[in-house]
Design a protein around this motif. Structure first.
Motif, PDB file in Angstrom:
ATOM      1  N   PRO A   4      -1.897  -8.146  -5.403  1.00  0.00           N
ATOM      2  CA  PRO A   4      -2.066  -7.216  -4.284  1.00  0.00           C
ATOM      3  C   PRO A   4      -1.169  -5.992  -4.424  1.00  0.00           C
ATOM      4  CG  PRO A   4      -1.908  -9.473  -3.487  1.00  0.00           C
ATOM      5  CD  PRO A   4      -1.566  -9.515  -4.941  1.00  0.00           C
ATOM      6  N   GLY A   5      -1.749  -4.823  -4.183  1.00  0.00           N
ATOM      7  CA  GLY A   5      -0.999  -3.578  -4.256  1.00  0.00           C
ATOM      8  C   GLY A   5      -0.741  -3.076  -5.650  1.00  0.00           C
ATOM      9  N   SER A   6      -1.259  -3.770  -6.670  1.00  0.00           N
ATOM     10  CA  SER A   6      -0.980  -3.373  -8.054  1.00  0.00           C
ATOM     11  C   SER A   6      -1.846  -2.196  -8.496  1.00  0.00           C
ATOM     12  CB  SER A   6      -1.193  -4.548  -9.006  1.00  0.00           C
ATOM     13  OG  SER A   6      -2.563  -4.925  -9.051  1.00  0.00           O
ATOM     14  N   VAL A   7      -1.375  -1.537  -9.545  1.00  0.00           N
ATOM     15  CA  VAL A   7      -2.058  -0.385 -10.128  1.00  0.00           C
ATOM     16  C   VAL A   7      -2.402  -0.695 -11.585  1.00  0.00           C
ATOM     17  CG1 VAL A   7      -1.747   2.008 -10.907  1.00  0.00           C
ATOM     18  CG2 VAL A   7      -0.965   1.312  -8.629  1.00  0.00           C
TER      19      VAL A   7
ATOM     20  N   THR B  85      -5.700   0.407   2.670  1.00  0.00           N
ATOM     21  CA  THR B  85      -4.906   0.773   1.498  1.00  0.00           C
ATOM     22  C   THR B  85      -5.273   2.170   1.017  1.00  0.00           C
ATOM     23  OG1 THR B  85      -4.805  -1.561   0.854  1.00  0.00           O
ATOM     24  CG2 THR B  85      -4.286   0.073  -0.842  1.00  0.00           C
ATOM     25  N   ALA B  86      -6.563   2.453   0.941  1.00  0.00           N
ATOM     26  CA  ALA B  86      -7.027   3.745   0.453  1.00  0.00           C
ATOM     27  C   ALA B  86      -6.559   4.893   1.341  1.00  0.00           C
ATOM     28  CB  ALA B  86      -8.550   3.748   0.355  1.00  0.00           C
ATOM     29  N   ARG B  87      -6.545   4.674   2.650  1.00  0.00           N
ATOM     30  CA  ARG B  87      -6.120   5.734   3.570  1.00  0.00           C
ATOM     31  C   ARG B  87      -4.646   6.072   3.383  1.00  0.00           C
ATOM     32  NH1 ARG B  87      -9.273   2.409   7.986  1.00  0.00           N
ATOM     33  NH2 ARG B  87     -11.380   3.282   7.751  1.00  0.00           N
ATOM     34  N   VAL B  88      -3.843   5.050   3.114  1.00  0.00           N
ATOM     35  CA  VAL B  88      -2.416   5.301   2.873  1.00  0.00           C
ATOM     36  C   VAL B  88      -2.237   6.150   1.610  1.00  0.00           C
ATOM     37  CG1 VAL B  88      -0.197   4.222   2.354  1.00  0.00           C
ATOM     38  CG2 VAL B  88      -1.700   3.202   4.062  1.00  0.00           C
ATOM     39  N   VAL B  89      -2.998   5.829   0.569  1.00  0.00           N
ATOM     40  CA  VAL B  89      -2.939   6.622  -0.665  1.00  0.00           C
ATOM     41  C   VAL B  89      -3.422   8.041  -0.405  1.00  0.00           C
ATOM     42  CG1 VAL B  89      -3.891   6.863  -2.991  1.00  0.00           C
ATOM     43  CG2 VAL B  89      -3.189   4.609  -2.165  1.00  0.00           C
ATOM     44  N   ALA B  90      -4.541   8.178   0.283  1.00  0.00           N
ATOM     45  CA  ALA B  90      -5.134   9.501   0.521  1.00  0.00           C
ATOM     46  C   ALA B  90      -4.238  10.384   1.371  1.00  0.00           C
ATOM     47  CB  ALA B  90      -6.504   9.350   1.176  1.00  0.00           C
ATOM     48  N   GLU B  91      -3.496   9.786   2.306  1.00  0.00           N
ATOM     49  CA  GLU B  91      -2.627  10.571   3.189  1.00  0.00           C
ATOM     50  C   GLU B  91      -1.546  11.318   2.420  1.00  0.00           C
ATOM     51  OE1 GLU B  91      -1.144   7.847   6.069  1.00  0.00           O
ATOM     52  OE2 GLU B  91      -3.057   7.722   7.162  1.00  0.00           O
ATOM     53  N   LYS B  92      -1.187  10.810   1.249  1.00  0.00           N
ATOM     54  CA  LYS B  92      -0.190  11.489   0.414  1.00  0.00           C
ATOM     55  C   LYS B  92      -0.760  12.736  -0.254  1.00  0.00           C
ATOM     56  CE  LYS B  92       3.490   8.837   0.723  1.00  0.00           C
ATOM     57  NZ  LYS B  92       4.813   9.354   1.134  1.00  0.00           N
ATOM     58  N   HIS B  93      -2.069  12.935  -0.104  1.00  0.00           N
ATOM     59  CA  HIS B  93      -2.734  14.053  -0.765  1.00  0.00           C
ATOM     60  C   HIS B  93      -3.490  14.919   0.245  1.00  0.00           C
ATOM     61  CE1 HIS B  93      -1.847  12.578  -4.843  1.00  0.00           C
ATOM     62  NE2 HIS B  93      -1.862  11.404  -4.253  1.00  0.00           N
ATOM     63  N   GLY B  94      -2.852  15.142   1.375  1.00  0.00           N
ATOM     64  CA  GLY B  94      -3.401  16.061   2.362  1.00  0.00           C
ATOM     65  C   GLY B  94      -4.696  15.591   2.979  1.00  0.00           C
ATOM     66  N   LEU B  95      -5.708  16.403   2.845  1.00  0.00           N
ATOM     67  CA  LEU B  95      -6.986  16.130   3.498  1.00  0.00           C
ATOM     68  C   LEU B  95      -7.982  15.427   2.587  1.00  0.00           C
ATOM     69  CD1 LEU B  95      -7.424  19.530   5.405  1.00  0.00           C
ATOM     70  CD2 LEU B  95      -6.504  17.366   6.278  1.00  0.00           C
ATOM     71  N   LEU B  96      -7.497  14.814   1.528  1.00  0.00           N
ATOM     72  CA  LEU B  96      -8.397  14.126   0.600  1.00  0.00           C
ATOM     73  C   LEU B  96      -9.129  12.997   1.336  1.00  0.00           C
ATOM     74  CD1 LEU B  96      -9.056  14.348  -2.453  1.00  0.00           C
ATOM     75  CD2 LEU B  96      -7.398  12.493  -2.826  1.00  0.00           C
ATOM     76  N   PRO B  97     -10.458  13.039   1.385  1.00  0.00           N
ATOM     77  CA  PRO B  97     -11.194  12.001   2.116  1.00  0.00           C
ATOM     78  C   PRO B  97     -11.298  10.712   1.307  1.00  0.00           C
ATOM     79  CG  PRO B  97     -12.738  13.529   1.121  1.00  0.00           C
ATOM     80  CD  PRO B  97     -11.357  14.074   0.833  1.00  0.00           C
TER      81      PRO B  97
ATOM     82  N   ALA C  15       0.835  -1.209   0.000  1.00  0.00           N
ATOM     83  CA  ALA C  15       0.000   0.000   0.000  1.00  0.00           C
ATOM     84  C   ALA C  15       0.863   1.249   0.000  1.00  0.00           C
ATOM     85  CB  ALA C  15      -0.924  -0.015   1.212  1.00  0.00           C
ATOM     86  N   ALA C  16       1.931   1.234   0.792  1.00  0.00           N
ATOM     87  CA  ALA C  16       2.832   2.388   0.838  1.00  0.00           C
ATOM     88  C   ALA C  16       3.517   2.607  -0.500  1.00  0.00           C
ATOM     89  CB  ALA C  16       3.867   2.181   1.942  1.00  0.00           C
ATOM     90  N   ARG C  17       3.887   1.525  -1.163  1.00  0.00           N
ATOM     91  CA  ARG C  17       4.533   1.648  -2.471  1.00  0.00           C
ATOM     92  C   ARG C  17       3.574   2.242  -3.499  1.00  0.00           C
ATOM     93  NH1 ARG C  17       6.589  -3.835  -4.287  1.00  0.00           N
ATOM     94  NH2 ARG C  17       4.379  -4.166  -4.780  1.00  0.00           N
ATOM     95  N   ALA C  18       2.322   1.773  -3.504  1.00  0.00           N
ATOM     96  CA  ALA C  18       1.330   2.343  -4.419  1.00  0.00           C
ATOM     97  C   ALA C  18       1.120   3.827  -4.139  1.00  0.00           C
ATOM     98  CB  ALA C  18       0.010   1.587  -4.293  1.00  0.00           C
ATOM     99  N   ALA C  19       1.065   4.185  -2.847  1.00  0.00           N
ATOM    100  CA  ALA C  19       0.886   5.592  -2.474  1.00  0.00           C
ATOM    101  C   ALA C  19       2.049   6.447  -2.949  1.00  0.00           C
ATOM    102  CB  ALA C  19       0.720   5.708  -0.960  1.00  0.00           C
ATOM    103  N   GLU C  20       3.269   5.945  -2.825  1.00  0.00           N
ATOM    104  CA  GLU C  20       4.441   6.688  -3.291  1.00  0.00           C
ATOM    105  C   GLU C  20       4.382   6.900  -4.791  1.00  0.00           C
ATOM    106  OE1 GLU C  20       6.851   8.241  -1.872  1.00  0.00           O
ATOM    107  OE2 GLU C  20       6.364   7.720   0.192  1.00  0.00           O
TER     108      GLU C  20
END
Length: 230
Positions: A181-184, A63-75, A37-42
């Motif tokens: 898992p974790g793929s894009v 997984t979604a929260r890890v991605v969203a955290e890279k974009h500030g307050l994106l819910p 999840a962290a790799r996808a977020a990066e």
């Protein structure tokens, strides 16, 4: 139309145990899954996302929260249409055991005919998942314009069924696709046809997504790729 990035949740504890999790509660990412999840977020950190939409199951939300955290307050928006297939009486059983069931060969060879006992059909699964993706895609396009990029976090069979639809494949061919898992994977819906930009990727820079124009006619010969002068 916008670009949708389909992210499969990272590896879960049930994936490792070889259990068909389905919609069971309490299934979370393991250490490897959190790393995925962290790799996808990066990879998505430099992409200007307008939204993150997720299956309501915990492994996807993590997984979604890890991605969203890279974009500030994106819910993170929960979407029931992206939840796992309802495997009914198959849920919670070991895959090795299920492989001995007559239905297993149907799922492998003619999934369009597969109906899980006490659950849903794979055709119904695909129909509600595709509807959810296209509905959100149209809404984000109306709100943010054709250049919008958004993320949908879901499950392996769900993403495979969405990709099959975008590729124009019969559901009976969707087992030819792999979604780890974790793929894009990346899809863009144009007015004439969908455009499948990538499937099952787990590495590489995605910043080029910022410069994609509207889906147009296919380039004869393959074109020069993103960022090239028209």
């Amino acid at each position: 139309m916008p670009t949708v990035i389909l992210v499969r949740h990272g590896r879960s504890t049930a994936n490792v145990a070889g259990i068909l999790t389905g919609r069971a509660a309490g299934v979370e990412l393991d250490d490897v899954g959190r790393g995925q999840a962290a790799r996808a977020a990066e990879r998505l950190a430099e992409v200007p996302l307008v939204a993150v939409v997720s299956s309501p199951l915990e492994r996807c939300l993590q997984t979604a929260r890890v991605v969203a955290e890279k974009h500030g307050l994106l819910p993170v928006q929960e979407e029931p249409g992206l939840t796992e297939c309802d495997y009914g009486q198959w849920q919670g059983r070991p895959l090795q055991e299920l492989a001995k069931e007559p239905l297993w060969s149907v799922v492998q060879r003619t999934p369009s005919q597969a109906v899980f006992p006490g659950g849903e059909s794979m055709a119904a699964m695909q129909a509600r998942a595709v509807e959810a993706i296209r509905r959100h895609d149209a809404a984000f396009g109306a709100e943010h314009g054709a250049g919008a990029v958004w993320v949908a976090v879901s499950h392996g069979d769900i993403i495979k069924s969405v990709l099959a639809d975008a590729l124009g494949l019969d559901l009976d061919l969707f087992q030819r696709l792999t979604v780890n898992p974790g793929s894009v994977s990346i899809v863009r819906y144009g007015t004439e046809r969908p455009e499948v930009v990538a499937t099952n990727t787990d590495s590489g820079d995605l910043s080029w997504l910022r410069g994609l124009g509207p889906v147009a006619d296919a380039q004869v010969g393959g074109g020069a790729g993103p960022g090239a002068a028209s």
